[in-house]
Design an enzyme around this catalytic site. Structure first.
Site, PDB file in Angstrom:
ATOM      1  N   HIS A 206       0.803  -1.226   0.000  1.00 42.19           N
ATOM      2  CA  HIS A 206       0.000   0.000   0.000  1.00 42.19           C
ATOM      3  C   HIS A 206       0.838   1.279   0.000  1.00 42.19           C
ATOM      4  O   HIS A 206       0.294   2.370  -0.077  1.00 42.19           O
ATOM      5  CB  HIS A 206      -0.917   0.033   1.226  1.00 42.19           C
ATOM      6  CG  HIS A 206      -0.185   0.342   2.494  1.00 42.19           C
ATOM      7  ND1 HIS A 206       0.501  -0.621   3.193  1.00 42.19           N
ATOM      8  CD2 HIS A 206       0.000   1.507   3.169  1.00 42.19           C
ATOM      9  CE1 HIS A 206       1.065  -0.057   4.250  1.00 42.19           C
ATOM     10  NE2 HIS A 206       0.783   1.229   4.259  1.00 42.19           N
TER      11      HIS A 206
HETATM   12  C1  UD1 Z   1      -1.582   5.354   6.352  1.00 42.25           C
HETATM   13  C2  UD1 Z   1      -0.270   5.829   6.966  1.00 42.25           C
HETATM   14  C3  UD1 Z   1       0.791   4.740   6.806  1.00 42.25           C
HETATM   15  C4  UD1 Z   1       0.296   3.388   7.285  1.00 42.25           C
HETATM   16  C5  UD1 Z   1      -1.029   3.075   6.612  1.00 42.25           C
HETATM   17  C6  UD1 Z   1      -1.605   1.752   7.057  1.00 42.25           C
HETATM   18  C7  UD1 Z   1       0.268   8.230   6.866  1.00 42.25           C
HETATM   19  C8  UD1 Z   1       1.058   9.239   6.139  1.00 42.25           C
HETATM   20  N1  UD1 Z   1       0.243   7.015   6.293  1.00 42.25           N
HETATM   21  O1  UD1 Z   1      -1.386   5.247   4.956  1.00 42.25           O
HETATM   22  O2  UD1 Z   1       1.909   5.119   7.568  1.00 42.25           O
HETATM   23  O3  UD1 Z   1       1.239   2.396   6.959  1.00 42.25           O
HETATM   24  O4  UD1 Z   1      -1.950   4.122   6.915  1.00 42.25           O
HETATM   25  O5  UD1 Z   1      -2.774   1.438   6.393  1.00 42.25           O
HETATM   26  O6  UD1 Z   1      -0.288   8.521   7.911  1.00 42.25           O
HETATM   27  N2  UD1 Z   1      -8.997   5.078   2.730  1.00 42.25           N
HETATM   28  C9  UD1 Z   1     -10.214   4.436   2.695  1.00 42.25           C
HETATM   29  N3  UD1 Z   1     -10.679   3.909   3.856  1.00 42.25           N
HETATM   30  C10 UD1 Z   1     -10.000   4.014   5.027  1.00 42.25           C
HETATM   31  C11 UD1 Z   1      -8.759   4.673   5.022  1.00 42.25           C
HETATM   32  C12 UD1 Z   1      -8.266   5.189   3.869  1.00 42.25           C
HETATM   33  O7  UD1 Z   1     -10.861   4.335   1.667  1.00 42.25           O
HETATM   34  O8  UD1 Z   1     -10.494   3.506   6.052  1.00 42.25           O
HETATM   35  C13 UD1 Z   1      -8.454   5.657   1.483  1.00 42.25           C
HETATM   36  C14 UD1 Z   1      -8.277   7.169   1.594  1.00 42.25           C
HETATM   37  O9  UD1 Z   1      -9.341   7.824   1.080  1.00 42.25           O
HETATM   38  C15 UD1 Z   1      -7.022   7.412   0.793  1.00 42.25           C
HETATM   39  C16 UD1 Z   1      -6.276   6.105   0.834  1.00 42.25           C
HETATM   40  O10 UD1 Z   1      -7.162   5.119   1.304  1.00 42.25           O
HETATM   41  O11 UD1 Z   1      -7.323   7.693  -0.538  1.00 42.25           O
HETATM   42  C17 UD1 Z   1      -5.061   6.218   1.694  1.00 42.25           C
HETATM   43  O12 UD1 Z   1      -5.385   6.561   3.054  1.00 42.25           O
HETATM   44  P1  UD1 Z   1      -4.389   7.447   3.933  1.00 42.25           P
HETATM   45  O13 UD1 Z   1      -4.905   7.524   5.316  1.00 42.25           O
HETATM   46  O14 UD1 Z   1      -4.080   8.680   3.210  1.00 42.25           O
HETATM   47  O15 UD1 Z   1      -3.014   6.692   3.946  1.00 42.25           O
HETATM   48  P2  UD1 Z   1      -2.616   5.174   3.952  1.00 42.25           P
HETATM   49  O16 UD1 Z   1      -2.073   4.841   2.626  1.00 42.25           O
HETATM   50  O17 UD1 Z   1      -3.683   4.288   4.516  1.00 42.25           O
END
Ligand code: UD1
Length: 365
Positions: A206
């Site tokens: 991811h």
């Molecule tokens: C975040 C953390 C990373 C961790 C990871 C574990 C930061 C910078 N990154 O990255 O350190 O390893 O979590 O998963 O804090 N989304 C959903 N549903 C959710 C959560 C996210 O659809 O429940 C989508 C968001 O809209 C976004 C993408 O997933 O487009 C990424 O989510 P984001 O929280 O930005 O970062 P992660 O890649 O999950």
């Protein structure tokens, strides 16, 4: 003593769970779970609270997704309001390296709230990773820095953190694993996928560096499909990865390939059941590098660096680029990677050491 345990995203929940349960048993401690809402899908959040037997968060900041600045800023504003509205803790504990970790540390210290960082001192020395920035900021601000391994102590000392603020307490993730071991061993989630132990691999990817660029993602899919020809792959898809695969039109192709099992992000117990029984893991997660080292399972990490070098020097973790992944799998088939030893203090008793440290810090002797 009121202690805020701040959790934001999937990898945080298994870090606060053992500590919550441990502090709950102490007469002097009132642990309060604060969920910033950075992860909000049921599979990324609520499912973990249930699996880890945590109550619903007492405080929920509901910040959701956004750019880094939006996410960080929204957590700072919302957490500052919690404190200013009167819910001021004696200690705020932040864990890991997500945006919320740094945001809560910043909001707290400016209001004179003491901050402790659990999993302090890890460094990839790669400032293109958002998590590395969060680690550096959080460690520069924290009043107590609990580290998982000697390399983390050395990093902090080199950055000028006073030695008396640093305490090596071990790896809290191993506490969660041991706390839930019986449930994990009973689960046998691989049965539901038609798989048998030691005859499949688990894939979790991811990181933006692996899944955000179309060119890299195409290459990744090519190698995964090729690897699946010799060993079935179970790939629980992170929302970021699913979204990017779908945008490139690669999701259906990957899903229809016979050796590939694409599944939703899994709760802790079924996920760990898959890990306990797999032949090898391909990942870019931080926590999975540690769990596989503890369990002695070969782990291929698709990154040029790791903030957890002890998993390579002592454990079963090996770093490589996407193009070397199949070669690494061949090597593991020829000779499985053996761990040198489980790192010191990765023993399931980290929460006890953290509780004792808090007790000392708050002068409760
Ligand atoms: C975040 C953390 C990373 C961790 C990871 C574990 C930061 C910078 N990154 O990255 O350190 O390893 O979590 O998963 O804090 N989304 C959903 N549903 C959710 C959560 C996210 O659809 O429940 C989508 C968001 O809209 C976004 C993408 O997933 O487009 C990424 O989510 P984001 O929280 O930005 O970062 P992660 O890649 O999950």
């Amino acid at each position: 003593m009121k202690i805020h345990l701040v959790a934001a995203a999937r990898p945080n929940f298994m870090k606060i769970a053992p500590l919550y349960h441990r502090l709950k048993a102490e007469a002097w401690a009132e642990p309060v779970i604060v969920h910033t809402g950075q992860h909000y899908d049921f599979n990324m959040s609520d499912a973990f609270f249930r699996n880890l037997e945590l109550p619903d968060p007492a405080i929920h900041l509901s910040v959701g997704s956004g750019t880094h600045a939006q996410q960080t800023g929204n957590v700072m504003i919302a957490y500052e309001k919690v404190i200013m509205d009167g819910d001021r803790p004696d200690l705020a504990i932040v864990v890991g390296d997500v945006n919320s970790t740094a945001a809560v540390a910043l909001a707290s210290v400016k209001l004179g709230v003491k901050v402790a960082h659990l999993e302090a001192g890890l460094r990839s020395f790669d400032r293109t990773m958002p998590e590395e920035i969060n680690r550096i900021v959080t460690d520069a601000l924290a009043d107590i820095l609990w580290t998982p391994s000697p390399d983390a102590d050395a990093n902090l000392l080199r950055e000028g953190v006073p030695a008396e603020k640093i305490e090596m307490v071990g790896n809290i993730m191993i506490d969660s694993l041991e706390m839930m071991r019986q449930a994990i061993e009973r689960e046998r989630y691989y049965d539901s996928l038609g798989l048998v132990p030691a005859a499949y691999a688990v894939v979790t990817l991811h990181r933006p560096s692996n899944v955000d660029s179309p060119e890299t993602l195409r290459k990744l899919v090519h190698h995964l499909v090729s690897a699946a020809g010799r060993l079935p792959l179970v790939f629980p898809l992170h929302p970021r990865t699913r979204k990017n695969l779908a945008a490139l039109g690669l999701l259906d192709a990957l899903e229809s390939f016979p050796g590939v099992r694409l599944v939703e992000p899994l709760p802790y117990i079924p996920f760990m059941s898959l890990i306990f029984n797999c032949r090898l893991v391909v990942t870019d997660s931080g926590g999975v590098q540690e769990e596989t080292t503890y369990l002695g399972i070969p782990c291929i990490t698709l990154r040029p660096n790791t903030e957890r070098p002890i998993t390579v020097t002592q454990g079963t973790n090996r770093l490589c680029g996407i193009d070397q992944m199949e070669e690494k799998i061949d090597e593991i088939f020829a000779a499985p990677i053996q761990a040198v030893s489980i790192p010191a203090l990765w023993d399931g008793r980290t929460a006890n050491r953290v509780a004792a440290s808090i007790h000392r810090f708050l002068h409760l002797l």
